[in-house]
Motif scaffolding. Sequence first.
Motif, mmCIF file in Angstrom:
data_model
loop_
_atom_site.group_PDB
_atom_site.id
_atom_site.type_symbol
_atom_site.label_atom_id
_atom_site.label_comp_id
_atom_site.label_asym_id
_atom_site.label_seq_id
_atom_site.Cartn_x
_atom_site.Cartn_y
_atom_site.Cartn_z
ATOM 1 N N TRP A 31 3.922 7.288 -13.423
ATOM 2 C CA TRP A 31 2.796 7.028 -12.543
ATOM 3 C C TRP A 31 3.299 6.265 -11.332
ATOM 4 C CZ3 TRP A 31 -1.531 9.496 -13.918
ATOM 5 C CH2 TRP A 31 -1.642 9.907 -15.241
ATOM 6 N N PRO A 32 2.628 6.383 -10.208
ATOM 7 C CA PRO A 32 3.108 5.699 -8.996
ATOM 8 C C PRO A 32 3.043 4.176 -9.074
ATOM 9 C CG PRO A 32 1.060 6.900 -8.556
ATOM 10 C CD PRO A 32 1.474 7.242 -9.943
ATOM 11 N N ALA A 33 2.173 3.656 -9.923
ATOM 12 C CA ALA A 33 2.053 2.206 -10.088
ATOM 13 C C ALA A 33 1.423 1.942 -11.450
ATOM 14 C CB ALA A 33 1.206 1.607 -8.973
ATOM 15 N N ARG A 34 1.417 0.677 -11.846
ATOM 16 C CA ARG A 34 0.893 0.328 -13.168
ATOM 17 C C ARG A 34 -0.635 0.264 -13.212
ATOM 18 N NH1 ARG A 34 2.291 -5.071 -16.823
ATOM 19 N NH2 ARG A 34 0.637 -4.703 -18.333
ATOM 20 N N TYR A 35 -1.248 -0.351 -12.187
ATOM 21 C CA TYR A 35 -2.695 -0.579 -12.215
ATOM 22 C C TYR A 35 -3.425 0.344 -11.248
ATOM 23 C CZ TYR A 35 -1.235 -4.813 -14.571
ATOM 24 O OH TYR A 35 -0.657 -5.693 -15.444
ATOM 25 N N VAL A 66 -3.863 -5.500 -5.796
ATOM 26 C CA VAL A 66 -4.955 -5.723 -4.849
ATOM 27 C C VAL A 66 -5.412 -4.380 -4.305
ATOM 28 C CG1 VAL A 66 -5.656 -6.837 -2.689
ATOM 29 C CG2 VAL A 66 -3.993 -7.955 -4.184
ATOM 30 N N LEU A 67 -6.721 -4.175 -4.290
ATOM 31 C CA LEU A 67 -7.324 -2.955 -3.744
ATOM 32 C C LEU A 67 -8.502 -3.336 -2.859
ATOM 33 C CD1 LEU A 67 -7.356 -0.717 -6.952
ATOM 34 C CD2 LEU A 67 -5.922 -0.401 -4.924
ATOM 35 N N PRO A 68 -8.876 -2.475 -1.911
ATOM 36 C CA PRO A 68 -10.070 -2.752 -1.113
ATOM 37 C C PRO A 68 -11.327 -2.632 -1.979
ATOM 38 C CG PRO A 68 -8.710 -1.050 -0.079
ATOM 39 C CD PRO A 68 -8.163 -1.281 -1.446
ATOM 40 N N SER A 69 -12.308 -3.472 -1.717
ATOM 41 C CA SER A 69 -13.571 -3.422 -2.449
ATOM 42 C C SER A 69 -14.435 -2.285 -1.919
ATOM 43 C CB SER A 69 -14.326 -4.740 -2.296
ATOM 44 O OG SER A 69 -15.615 -4.632 -2.845
ATOM 45 N N LEU A 70 -15.114 -1.592 -2.828
ATOM 46 C CA LEU A 70 -16.035 -0.519 -2.455
ATOM 47 C C LEU A 70 -17.472 -1.009 -2.305
ATOM 48 C CD1 LEU A 70 -14.717 2.397 -4.698
ATOM 49 C CD2 LEU A 70 -14.553 2.203 -2.212
ATOM 50 N N CYS A 71 -17.693 -2.314 -2.412
ATOM 51 C CA CYS A 71 -19.060 -2.860 -2.335
ATOM 52 C C CYS A 71 -19.755 -2.525 -1.018
ATOM 53 C CB CYS A 71 -19.051 -4.364 -2.542
ATOM 54 S SG CYS A 71 -18.677 -4.859 -4.233
ATOM 55 N N GLY A 72 -19.012 -2.457 0.075
ATOM 56 C CA GLY A 72 -19.605 -2.130 1.361
ATOM 57 C C GLY A 72 -20.036 -0.680 1.475
ATOM 58 N N ALA A 128 -3.044 0.439 -7.275
ATOM 59 C CA ALA A 128 -2.693 -0.791 -6.557
ATOM 60 C C ALA A 128 -1.201 -0.747 -6.254
ATOM 61 C CB ALA A 128 -3.038 -2.009 -7.401
ATOM 62 N N PRO A 129 -0.808 -0.939 -4.993
ATOM 63 C CA PRO A 129 0.607 -0.763 -4.636
ATOM 64 C C PRO A 129 1.569 -1.779 -5.229
ATOM 65 C CG PRO A 129 -0.715 -1.374 -2.702
ATOM 66 C CD PRO A 129 -1.655 -1.202 -3.845
ATOM 67 N N ASP A 130 1.092 -2.973 -5.605
ATOM 68 C CA ASP A 130 1.975 -4.024 -6.111
ATOM 69 C C ASP A 130 1.605 -4.358 -7.556
ATOM 70 O OD1 ASP A 130 3.559 -6.218 -6.597
ATOM 71 O OD2 ASP A 130 2.768 -7.436 -4.948
ATOM 72 N N ASP A 131 2.498 -4.070 -8.498
ATOM 73 C CA ASP A 131 2.226 -4.336 -9.915
ATOM 74 C C ASP A 131 2.122 -5.824 -10.223
ATOM 75 O OD1 ASP A 131 2.228 -1.638 -10.392
ATOM 76 O OD2 ASP A 131 4.201 -1.587 -11.339
#
Length: 200
Positions: A74-78, A106-112, A99-102
Amino acid sequence: MMRRLDQLAAALREQLGAHADTLVEDLGELTLTLPASALLEVAALLRDDEALAFSELLDLCGVDYAGYGGSRTWPARYASVSHLLSIRHNWRLRLRVFAPDDSLPVLPSLCGVWPSANWFEREAFDLFGILFEGHPDLRRILTDYGFIGHPFRKDFPVSGFMEMIYDEEQGRVIYQPVTIAPRENTPRIVREESYGGGRG
């Protein structure tokens, strides 16, 4: 006659262009995998474009891909996985973002884009430790305020790090390091003849 899944795939490819290159059909469902940097732009397009009209975010969950899928990499763990619904077209789509850093996911929030993401992102933060940048109130939702770690990570010990007990001397509940001795749990596969009051 074209299958509805094929119609959705065609609409996604037409509206999203190169972002739809990672679209995969499996078990009668479509999954679109995006880089974190494109998430908010594509999410707004999925919601606002009349040909797609994904007005509802039904669910969002965290995933820890450590050791998942055997030899598959997989490209990343999370990752964060969202399930979207277009009421207008009666279409469903799975949206996955790694998430790019295992070490600090950190990911952008979809709340908006979809306000219903609020509690789901809090749950993914609490259980997997995924931080959602731009979330209005990112704090634990299922575990206690003093809880250490994230219990759905695959490297989290089954017994945890801390336990809560009632201390008779202090007359209150206290936290202390786990005192459960490691043990091997072997399932009972052969029952004694007298098990349950019956005969074998």
